[in-house]
Write a protein that holds these residues in place. Structure first.
Motif, short mmCIF file in Angstrom:
data_model
loop_
_atom_site.label_atom_id
_atom_site.label_comp_id
_atom_site.label_asym_id
_atom_site.label_seq_id
_atom_site.Cartn_x
_atom_site.Cartn_y
_atom_site.Cartn_z
N PRO A 1 0.80 -1.23 0.00
CA PRO A 1 0.00 0.00 0.00
C PRO A 1 0.83 1.28 0.00
N ALA A 2 1.98 1.28 0.67
CA ALA A 2 2.81 2.48 0.70
C ALA A 2 3.37 2.79 -0.68
N VAL A 3 3.79 1.77 -1.40
CA VAL A 3 4.29 1.97 -2.76
C VAL A 3 3.15 2.42 -3.67
N ALA A 4 1.99 1.80 -3.54
CA ALA A 4 0.83 2.22 -4.33
C ALA A 4 0.47 3.67 -4.03
N GLY A 5 0.55 4.05 -2.76
CA GLY A 5 0.27 5.44 -2.39
C GLY A 5 1.24 6.40 -3.03
N ALA A 6 2.53 6.02 -3.10
CA ALA A 6 3.52 6.88 -3.76
C ALA A 6 3.22 7.02 -5.24
N MET A 7 2.76 5.94 -5.87
CA MET A 7 2.36 6.02 -7.28
C MET A 7 1.18 6.99 -7.45
N GLN A 8 0.21 6.90 -6.55
CA GLN A 8 -0.93 7.82 -6.63
C GLN A 8 -0.48 9.26 -6.47
N GLN A 9 0.39 9.49 -5.51
CA GLN A 9 0.89 10.85 -5.30
C GLN A 9 1.69 11.34 -6.50
N GLY A 10 2.25 10.40 -7.26
CA GLY A 10 2.97 10.76 -8.47
C GLY A 10 2.08 11.00 -9.67
N GLY A 11 0.77 10.77 -9.51
CA GLY A 11 -0.14 11.14 -10.58
C GLY A 11 -0.96 10.04 -11.20
N VAL A 12 -0.75 8.77 -10.81
CA VAL A 12 -1.59 7.72 -11.40
C VAL A 12 -2.95 7.70 -10.70
N SER A 13 -3.98 7.47 -11.47
CA SER A 13 -5.33 7.35 -10.92
C SER A 13 -5.88 5.95 -11.10
N LEU A 14 -5.06 5.06 -11.66
CA LEU A 14 -5.46 3.68 -11.92
C LEU A 14 -4.31 2.77 -11.51
N LEU A 15 -4.61 1.75 -10.70
CA LEU A 15 -3.62 0.76 -10.30
C LEU A 15 -3.93 -0.58 -10.97
#
Length: 379
Positions: free
Chosen positions: A41-55
């Motif tokens: 979840p922490a890595v996914a959160g960093a991706m979201q903060q980097g601009g992705v809206s889809l995982l």
């Protein structure tokens, strides 16, 4: 405390932002792939903060981990669902990649029971020879999906350079776009045309039209900053967001056997050396913990071999002692194994802090997680 994987969330966020911005200019959105980090979840959160809206992830257990952590953005299952897990897929995933009508029918029935509409992305075979519908069958699949209740055709996807050696060059990508255009003659425009993954980046960054491709699924490029085909660093990206740290449990000079001898060590060959004393270092890390062949060691240190619980190194230096730590770079395979290993702890760092680099002086490191901050939950 070792072994552990040190994770720089700031560098993951910066890699994500760089790729999201660069690909947006090409009309391509990014799906952040979390399978190599087991849905961390922490890595996914960093991706979201980097601009992705889809995982995106390949395993429903990883998706469940993300949902349990409070992440509510759309998530795609990028491996065809097992029939036994369709209820969980419908419950937790906005869409799934599919190649079998029997499985899609199961998803349809599950979605009807749940009162939902589940997105279906059809994976087409473009030469990788892994998962995919044969191109001449694609039109029939599209028609069948269109007549099933509870599911909706969300898009078409393709894989390149995963199992086979087919590179996503201009010719291959044009052929993929042509397939999509043929489908759209008799169907509404597709929401997602997912042209591949990190191996597609050289094609995506090159000049020229990108055809109908409007999405790429990126994992290795975000996490490691490398091209999965060549292994080369990608300009503008961090390549050191992850470091695997292992502790020395023995450091001695050992006399080699009379003449070279090779032994098989669980998928690796260990060269025991010529006659004479050599400096040998043993780490409390083995093939159960990671892919040792995918580790990059400090200058002056080389791998000799590995068994299930030990990694044997040789070194030109004699300063190693039990309790010292060696910090290693990781390949995609080594990262994936380490993140999945029960005995490898995860330690996080946020922007403004840093862990040591490969080859820095060996010393004790923190034993607790540091500053894990999830991205704001989005709908």
């Amino acid at each position: 405390m070792a072994p552990r994987i040190e994770i720089d969330l700031g560098k993951i966020r910066e890699n994500t932002r760089f790729l999201v911005d660069a690909l947006r200019a090409k009309g391509i959105r990014v799906a952040g792939v979390t399978k190599a980090v087991c849905g961390d979840p922490a890595v996914a959160g960093a991706m979201q903060q980097g601009g992705v809206s889809l995982l995106a992830d390949a395993r429903i257990s990883n998706v469940a981990r993300l949902r349990s952590a409070g992440i509510t953005c759309p998530i795609e299952l990028i491996r065809s669902p097992m029939p036994s897990e369709v209820d969980r897929v419908v419950e937790t995933c906005a869409a799934s990649y599919n190649t079998e009508m029997e499985v899609i029918a199961d998803l349809s029935a599950s979605a009807l029971r749940a009162g939902k509409v589940h997105g279906v992305i059809l994976m087409v075979e473009m030469g990788d020879m892994r998962d995919g519908i044969c191109p001449h069958e694609l039109g029939r699949y599209v028609s069948l999906v269109a007549h099933l209740p509870g599911v909706a055709l969300s898009g078409i996807g393709a894989n390149f350079a995963c199992l086979g050696n087919v590179s996503p060059d201009d010719e291959a990508m044009a052929a993929f776009s042509d397939l999509v255009k043929d489908i759209e003659i008799d169907a509404p425009p597709l929401k997602a045309v997912s042209g591949g993954g990190s191996a597609n980046l050289p094609w995506a960054f090159a000049s020229g039209t990108k055809g109908r491709v409007n999405e790429l699924r990126l994992g290795e490029a975000i996490l490691l900053g490398t091209d999965p085909v060549s292994g080369d660093p990608i300009d503008g990206l961090h390549t050191d967001a992850f470091r695997l740290v292992a502790e020395v449990i023995e450091a001695n000079c050992k006399t080699g056997h009379a003449g070279p001898r090779r032994v098989e060590c669980e998928n690796s060959e260990a060269h025991l050396g010529e006659v004479g004393a050599t400096s040998r270092i043993i780490l409390a890390l083995g093939m159960q913990d990671t892919d040792v062949h995918g580790l990059t060691f400090p200058p002056g240190v080389a791998a000799i071999g590995a068994t299930s619980d030990h990694t044997v190194l040789c070194s030109s230096e004699r300063g190693f002692r039990p309790g010292a730590e060696i910090r290693c770079g990781v390949s995609y395979g080594a990262l994936m194994r380490a993140m999945n290993a029960r005995d490898v702890e995860r330690v996080y760092v946020e922007a403004g802090s840093s862990f040591g680099q490969i080859g820095e002086p060996l010393q004790a490191r923190p034993t607790t997680n540091i500053g894990v901050t999830l991205a704001p939950v989005v709908g």
